[in-house]
Design an enzyme around this catalytic site. Sequence first.
Site, PDB file in Angstrom:
ATOM      1  N   CYS A   2       0.872  -1.181   0.000  1.00  0.00           N
ATOM      2  CA  CYS A   2       0.000   0.000   0.000  1.00  0.00           C
ATOM      3  C   CYS A   2       0.907   1.228   0.000  1.00  0.00           C
ATOM      4  CB  CYS A   2      -0.867   0.016   1.249  1.00  0.00           C
ATOM      5  SG  CYS A   2      -1.907  -1.416   1.422  1.00  0.00           S
ATOM      6  N   ARG A  27       1.410   1.695  -5.811  1.00  0.00           N
ATOM      7  CA  ARG A  27       1.542   0.723  -4.709  1.00  0.00           C
ATOM      8  C   ARG A  27       0.199   0.138  -4.300  1.00  0.00           C
ATOM      9  NH1 ARG A  27       6.332   0.806  -1.894  1.00  0.00           N
ATOM     10  NH2 ARG A  27       5.286  -0.111  -0.096  1.00  0.00           N
ATOM     11  N   TRP A  75      -3.910  -1.568  -1.415  1.00  0.00           N
ATOM     12  CA  TRP A  75      -3.976  -2.780  -2.221  1.00  0.00           C
ATOM     13  C   TRP A  75      -4.424  -3.862  -1.259  1.00  0.00           C
ATOM     14  CZ3 TRP A  75      -3.949  -3.660  -7.289  1.00  0.00           C
ATOM     15  CH2 TRP A  75      -3.880  -4.982  -7.730  1.00  0.00           C
ATOM     16  N   ASN A 101       0.634  -0.582   6.222  1.00  0.00           N
ATOM     17  CA  ASN A 101       1.062  -1.338   5.053  1.00  0.00           C
ATOM     18  C   ASN A 101       1.657  -2.624   5.584  1.00  0.00           C
ATOM     19  OD1 ASN A 101       1.919  -2.201   2.542  1.00  0.00           O
ATOM     20  ND2 ASN A 101       3.861  -1.093   2.664  1.00  0.00           N
ATOM     21  N   GLY A 102       1.252  -3.775   5.028  1.00  0.00           N
ATOM     22  CA  GLY A 102       1.836  -5.046   5.460  1.00  0.00           C
ATOM     23  C   GLY A 102       0.747  -6.021   5.851  1.00  0.00           C
ATOM     24  N   GLU A 484       7.847 -20.284 -19.808  1.00  0.00           N
ATOM     25  CA  GLU A 484       7.704 -18.926 -19.263  1.00  0.00           C
ATOM     26  C   GLU A 484       8.856 -18.044 -19.727  1.00  0.00           C
ATOM     27  OE1 GLU A 484       5.619 -17.080 -18.038  1.00  0.00           O
ATOM     28  OE2 GLU A 484       6.707 -15.505 -16.985  1.00  0.00           O
ATOM     29  N   LYS A 488       8.378 -14.511 -21.937  1.00  0.00           N
ATOM     30  CA  LYS A 488       8.920 -13.194 -21.563  1.00  0.00           C
ATOM     31  C   LYS A 488       9.645 -12.557 -22.730  1.00  0.00           C
ATOM     32  CE  LYS A 488       7.048 -12.374 -18.338  1.00  0.00           C
ATOM     33  NZ  LYS A 488       6.088 -13.364 -18.328  1.00  0.00           N
ATOM     34  N   GLU A 491       7.145 -11.495 -25.440  1.00  0.00           N
ATOM     35  CA  GLU A 491       6.282 -10.382 -25.001  1.00  0.00           C
ATOM     36  C   GLU A 491       6.954  -9.029 -25.101  1.00  0.00           C
ATOM     37  OE1 GLU A 491       3.366 -10.586 -21.525  1.00  0.00           O
ATOM     38  OE2 GLU A 491       5.045 -11.828 -20.896  1.00  0.00           O
ATOM     39  N   HIS A 507      12.363 -35.247 -31.169  1.00  0.00           N
ATOM     40  CA  HIS A 507      11.168 -35.627 -31.950  1.00  0.00           C
ATOM     41  C   HIS A 507      10.808 -34.534 -32.944  1.00  0.00           C
ATOM     42  CE1 HIS A 507      10.634 -39.098 -29.380  1.00  0.00           C
ATOM     43  NE2 HIS A 507      10.803 -38.315 -28.337  1.00  0.00           N
ATOM     44  N   LYS A 609      -2.485  -5.309 -19.864  1.00  0.00           N
ATOM     45  CA  LYS A 609      -2.154  -5.960 -18.594  1.00  0.00           C
ATOM     46  C   LYS A 609      -3.213  -6.989 -18.216  1.00  0.00           C
ATOM     47  CE  LYS A 609       0.044  -7.002 -14.930  1.00  0.00           C
ATOM     48  NZ  LYS A 609       1.191  -7.923 -15.119  1.00  0.00           N
TER      49      LYS A 609
END
Length: 614
Positions: A2, A27, A75, A101-102, A484, A488, A491, A507, A609
């Site tokens: 946050c 944040r 958040w 925050n936390g 993955e 990246k 993208e 193969h 996004k």
Amino acid sequence: MCGIIGYVGQQDAVQVILEGLRRVEYRGYDSAGIAIAVDGKLAVAKRSGKLGSLAAQLAEHPLPSSGCGIGHTRWATHGGPNDTNAHPHVSADGRVALVHNGIIENFAELRAELELRGVTFISQTDTEAAAQLLALELALTNDLTVAMRTVCTRLKGAFTLVALDTQNPECLVAARRDSPLVVGVGDGENFVASDVASFIMHTREALELGQNQVVTLTRNSVQVSDFDGEPAEPQHFHVDWSPAAAEKAGFDWFMRKEIFEQPRAVFDTLLGRSDAAGRLLLDEIRIDTNELRLIDKIVVVACGSAYYAGLVAKYAIEHWIRVPVEVELASEFRYRDPIVNSRTLCVTISQSGETMDTLQAIRHARVQGAKVIAICNTVGATIARESDAVLYTRAGPEIAVASTKGFLTQVSAAYLLGLYLAQLRGTMFADEVERYLTELSEVPDKIQQVLDQAERVYALAADVVDTQDFIFLGRHVGSAVALEGALKLKEIAYLHAEGFAAGELKHGPIAIIDETTPVFVVVPPPGAGQLHDKVISNIQEVRARGARVVVLAERGDVAAGSCADYLLELPPTSVLLQPLTASVPLQLFACELATLLGNDVDQPRNLAKSVTVE
Ligand code: AGP
């Protein structure tokens, strides 16, 4: 994650705070609020939605002028994003306002204790427990600093707290443990914030607080102590970032910043996941646990990186609970007339919680009678709301389109889910679950060790900046890492990159390998026995065709190191947990290569996004 700011000085606190929150909205942005103390009372404005909603409310109903106040942009981790759960939280006696925050791990115990003492709670947040406890301590001591110290010694977990006392309205008290807090030192004014971005337009002189410290601010004084009241000397530093750079904590891209946030993001995702008896807890369980004991199949549905996290989950969950796990591309799932019924558990993985392909897939699964557990990074998102249980990742907002901390926390949460199901179904002994939880708790540090080698990865990127095609190989969970890593690069560098299960090369795909093709190979830990040795053989196959091989292998793996043209060493982990370290060099590589190519790394072409259309 946050955004927090506190101000005391000669300016209008509300305007300073609002501007400061704007600088840290990355944040957290699902709700926001401000509190000031006027004439012995708190004046509070807070509401769900982005900061703009709060600004609009303040424009219509301004708060009185004040030289001292606190603000927060949220958040959500505990309690959905709504006006009640928005910060600041006010104590029942109306004397204290608090922002946080936390994660307060023991908030439930504290809340139960306080309710027994007659305190009435109004929110579902962990923060309110700290606010109410602080007010009770303040009523005893009438000193906010002393009360804060006492409260901090009772809290478990990670926290930054900033509080305001109506009876001492020109003073702020803040505290931190395992969560960021910086002080801005001005001329006749002082600031406290989660991030220098909130105050560098007013002062570039800052103090960094240490672990377990409390700071008391007035407009002309800053006093720091530890939780025992011993005076402490904070570290002074001068901030020379531009405001824009400060929002990225000095990094060039949000993506790079988020890569380096991963130790914290994984730490937060794992924090507070078991009760005093060591039993694993999920966030919002709306499924009868007996139903979970009876499932005979698991279907994971997701897209993109989240789908690759699901592939990792398959290996772990099948190994731990001995139930078949099918991993499905959400966009394909409902069109293949899947076999799903009331004994199927659908696990959906989504950072945004709004991906339409994934949402439609879980709706289809529910119609077929399946229960749905969501792994999601956005509290209150549509996918989370439409699931029967949720395991929230706590990566904080992920701004860059390319998922990094989102992916790593999804994998971490998938392990937690697998261990939770194994514990529930009795397919693992408690000590086995404990061993994995202990190893998981060591992962943030291991990720940091990989990040400390970033320059070596950047040098490799510079070396291959003119290359057009890349291959990524791995076996077992390493094959998901290969996919993955290739994604990246596609993208953000807009290059052709393919990930394969290493055993699949012979193969067909090996035909495309030649001396121009860099091949990244994720080598399982030496303890993986045959799995390890077969990947070493695969490396020799591609080297025989002239390929340049970049080997990602455990430190001290001599066999892997001896066949590497470029070696990227990883800290030791067990086979199943290696994705949490092996993915990181591939993220760094893609980010650096895309930067060298001059691309917009955070906002790559053609991508969004959150893909909220099918
Ligand atoms: C990953 O880097 C991409 N941004 C994309 O593949 C993403 O993982 C996918 O669109 C799923 O998004 P979600 O996790 O928000 O559902």
